[in-house]
Design a protein around this motif. Structure first.
Motif, PDB file in Angstrom:
ATOM      1  N   ARG A   3       1.003  -1.144  -0.205  1.00 44.60           N
ATOM      2  CA  ARG A   3      -0.021   0.070   0.026  1.00 44.60           C
ATOM      3  C   ARG A   3       0.867   1.290   0.129  1.00 44.60           C
ATOM      4  O   ARG A   3       1.586   1.226   0.998  1.00 44.60           O
ATOM      5  CB  ARG A   3      -1.004   0.148   1.248  1.00 44.60           C
ATOM      6  CG  ARG A   3      -1.652  -1.304   1.312  1.00 44.60           C
ATOM      7  CD  ARG A   3      -2.352  -1.447   2.532  1.00 44.60           C
ATOM      8  NE  ARG A   3      -2.910  -2.536   2.666  1.00 44.60           N
ATOM      9  CZ  ARG A   3      -4.119  -3.285   2.229  1.00 44.60           C
ATOM     10  NH1 ARG A   3      -4.999  -2.281   1.182  1.00 44.60           N
ATOM     11  NH2 ARG A   3      -4.555  -4.494   2.308  1.00 44.60           N
ATOM     12  N   GLY A   4       0.647   2.179  -1.087  1.00 42.27           N
ATOM     13  CA  GLY A   4       1.656   3.124  -1.117  1.00 42.27           C
ATOM     14  C   GLY A   4       0.686   4.522  -1.485  1.00 42.27           C
ATOM     15  O   GLY A   4      -0.494   4.141  -1.831  1.00 42.27           O
ATOM     16  N   ARG A   5       1.439   5.454  -1.643  1.00 37.11           N
ATOM     17  CA  ARG A   5       0.851   6.886  -1.904  1.00 37.11           C
ATOM     18  C   ARG A   5       1.685   7.535  -2.894  1.00 37.11           C
ATOM     19  O   ARG A   5       2.910   7.589  -2.855  1.00 37.11           O
ATOM     20  CB  ARG A   5       0.517   7.683  -0.736  1.00 37.11           C
ATOM     21  CG  ARG A   5      -0.363   7.228   0.343  1.00 37.11           C
ATOM     22  CD  ARG A   5      -0.298   8.221   1.689  1.00 37.11           C
ATOM     23  NE  ARG A   5      -0.865   9.419   1.381  1.00 37.11           N
ATOM     24  CZ  ARG A   5       0.025  10.545   1.449  1.00 37.11           C
ATOM     25  NH1 ARG A   5       1.347  10.620   1.769  1.00 37.11           N
ATOM     26  NH2 ARG A   5      -0.844  11.782   1.256  1.00 37.11           N
ATOM     27  N   VAL A   6       1.053   8.110  -4.037  1.00 35.28           N
ATOM     28  CA  VAL A   6       1.774   8.907  -5.056  1.00 35.28           C
ATOM     29  C   VAL A   6       1.252  10.280  -5.400  1.00 35.28           C
ATOM     30  O   VAL A   6      -0.006  10.357  -5.137  1.00 35.28           O
ATOM     31  CB  VAL A   6       2.145   7.972  -6.360  1.00 35.28           C
ATOM     32  CG1 VAL A   6       3.042   6.756  -6.215  1.00 35.28           C
ATOM     33  CG2 VAL A   6       0.470   7.782  -6.987  1.00 35.28           C
ATOM     34  N   LEU A  34       5.316   9.308  -2.532  1.00 34.48           N
ATOM     35  CA  LEU A  34       5.156   9.906  -1.215  1.00 34.48           C
ATOM     36  C   LEU A  34       5.258   8.827  -0.044  1.00 34.48           C
ATOM     37  O   LEU A  34       5.412   7.750  -0.391  1.00 34.48           O
ATOM     38  CB  LEU A  34       3.840  10.720  -1.089  1.00 34.48           C
ATOM     39  CG  LEU A  34       3.267  11.671  -2.140  1.00 34.48           C
ATOM     40  CD1 LEU A  34       1.952  11.911  -1.894  1.00 34.48           C
ATOM     41  CD2 LEU A  34       4.061  12.945  -1.958  1.00 34.48           C
ATOM     42  N   PRO A  35       6.028   9.534   1.118  1.00 37.51           N
ATOM     43  CA  PRO A  35       5.814   8.710   2.256  1.00 37.51           C
ATOM     44  C   PRO A  35       4.585   7.905   2.398  1.00 37.51           C
ATOM     45  O   PRO A  35       3.624   8.513   2.483  1.00 37.51           O
ATOM     46  CB  PRO A  35       6.014   9.458   3.500  1.00 37.51           C
ATOM     47  CG  PRO A  35       6.904  10.705   2.878  1.00 37.51           C
ATOM     48  CD  PRO A  35       6.000  10.721   1.449  1.00 37.51           C
ATOM     49  N   PRO A  36       4.634   6.329   2.491  1.00 36.84           N
ATOM     50  CA  PRO A  36       3.354   5.674   2.431  1.00 36.84           C
ATOM     51  C   PRO A  36       2.483   6.112   3.867  1.00 36.84           C
ATOM     52  O   PRO A  36       1.356   5.553   4.109  1.00 36.84           O
ATOM     53  CB  PRO A  36       3.790   4.419   2.406  1.00 36.84           C
ATOM     54  CG  PRO A  36       5.209   4.252   2.915  1.00 36.84           C
ATOM     55  CD  PRO A  36       5.517   5.658   2.439  1.00 36.84           C
ATOM     56  N   VAL A  37       3.273   6.569   5.041  1.00 35.96           N
ATOM     57  CA  VAL A  37       2.537   6.779   6.319  1.00 35.96           C
ATOM     58  C   VAL A  37       2.956   8.255   6.826  1.00 35.96           C
ATOM     59  O   VAL A  37       3.876   8.789   6.398  1.00 35.96           O
ATOM     60  CB  VAL A  37       2.956   5.638   7.420  1.00 35.96           C
ATOM     61  CG1 VAL A  37       2.353   4.517   7.085  1.00 35.96           C
ATOM     62  CG2 VAL A  37       4.745   5.666   7.415  1.00 35.96           C
ATOM     63  N   ALA A  38       2.148   8.769   7.280  1.00 32.99           N
ATOM     64  CA  ALA A  38       2.301  10.028   7.946  1.00 32.99           C
ATOM     65  C   ALA A  38       2.484  10.416   9.581  1.00 32.99           C
ATOM     66  O   ALA A  38       2.488  11.262   9.949  1.00 32.99           O
ATOM     67  CB  ALA A  38       1.304  10.876   7.259  1.00 32.99           C
ATOM     68  N   GLY A  39       2.820   9.432  10.142  1.00 39.42           N
ATOM     69  CA  GLY A  39       2.767   9.467  11.746  1.00 39.42           C
ATOM     70  C   GLY A  39       4.267   9.720  11.931  1.00 39.42           C
ATOM     71  O   GLY A  39       5.172   9.894  11.491  1.00 39.42           O
ATOM     72  N   THR A  40       4.128   9.753  13.503  1.00 41.64           N
ATOM     73  CA  THR A  40       5.759  10.000  14.086  1.00 41.64           C
ATOM     74  C   THR A  40       6.627   8.772  13.703  1.00 41.64           C
ATOM     75  O   THR A  40       6.238   7.463  13.858  1.00 41.64           O
ATOM     76  CB  THR A  40       5.571   9.988  15.444  1.00 41.64           C
ATOM     77  OG1 THR A  40       4.783  11.186  15.816  1.00 41.64           O
ATOM     78  CG2 THR A  40       7.014  10.476  16.230  1.00 41.64           C
TER      79      THR A  40
END
Length: 253
Positions: A3-6, A34-40
């Protein structure tokens, strides 16, 4: 699944789901990973046995006095995170960086005081992180300026579902600089395996969904300089690519 993000050429953000057999993500072209996750992002130091053994008696001498009894942690803040295939501009005062091939454990739900036996229930999946670091000699207190420069935490290309990784404690990690293998490691050498590390960290701090826990950087990370391409391969996950570029006169970082 992976699972990724573009970001598409027209600026739209798209969530991508890829079959487990996909090993590499294309760079450039019509998509911007893009980074696939946005947490810490929380990292652990000295979590490979070879790293501890290399330091030897130094850990019992001043200023440390004794080997660590708990995880030594640090953070990679939002300014450091970039996606697969993106450039990292080396600051003008940095000649070279360590290329840190790290397994990233992606948290699936709020994790507080998790037991090692139940740790898998809190893991959504795994990703690859390049823990870029300015070389330095401090282990217990890593300076922010060494770990937290802009772009110093490439992540991706995707998150692989937990069940698609047979054993997170037996993964080959390979770091290549300009196509040449410069480091080989395996997560079987972790001081604290994935479940125990998650238990030890959440004993005193809560991790939330989409946070990433780095299991550690293997000993003797290779040096990379401006112009170098870094590829980090982790078995069953894929390849994360980063290109280092030189700081230009008048650049903002």
């Amino acid at each position: 699944m992976r699972r990724g993000r573009v970001a598409l050429a027209d600026g739209r953000i798209r969530e991508m789901v890829l079959a487990p057999v996909t090993e590499r993500a294309e760079t450039g072209g019509e998509v911007h990973w893009l980074p696939p996750v946005a947490g810490t992002v929380v990292g652990a130091l000295l979590n490979y046995r070879g790293e501890m053994e290399a330091l030897g008696d130094a850990l019992s001498a001043p200023p440390y006095q004794a080997p660590p009894k708990a995880p030594i942690l640090y953070l990679k803040p939002a300014n450091t995170r970039i996606g697969h295939g993106q450039d990292v501009v080396l600051p003008a005062d940095v000649d070279a960086v360590w290329a840190g091939g790290c397994l990233g454990v992606v948290i699936g739900r709020t994790a507080t005081r998790v037991s090692a036996e139940c740790a898998a229930d809190f893991i959504a999946g795994y990703t690859i992180v390049n823990d870029l670091t300015v070389p330095h000699a401090s282990y217990y207190r890593p300076a922010i300026r060494h770990k937290c420069r802009d772009g110093f935490c490439p992540i991706g290309p995707w998150v692989v579902d937990r069940d698609d990784v047979p054993d997170a404690d037996a993964l080959d990690v390979t770091v290549r600089i300009n196509g040449e293998i410069r480091q080989r490691a395996n997560t079987a050498s972790l001081v604290r395996p994935v479940a125990q590390l998650l238990a030890d960290v959440t004993a005193f701090m809560t991790l939330e969904a989409c946070d990433v826990l780095l299991v550690g950087m293997p000993e003797n990370p290779p040096l990379a300089r401006a112009g170098d391409r870094i590829d980090i391969d982790i078995a069953h996950i894929g390849t994360l690519t980063t290109q280092l570029v030189r700081h230009a006169q008048g650049a903002s970082r």
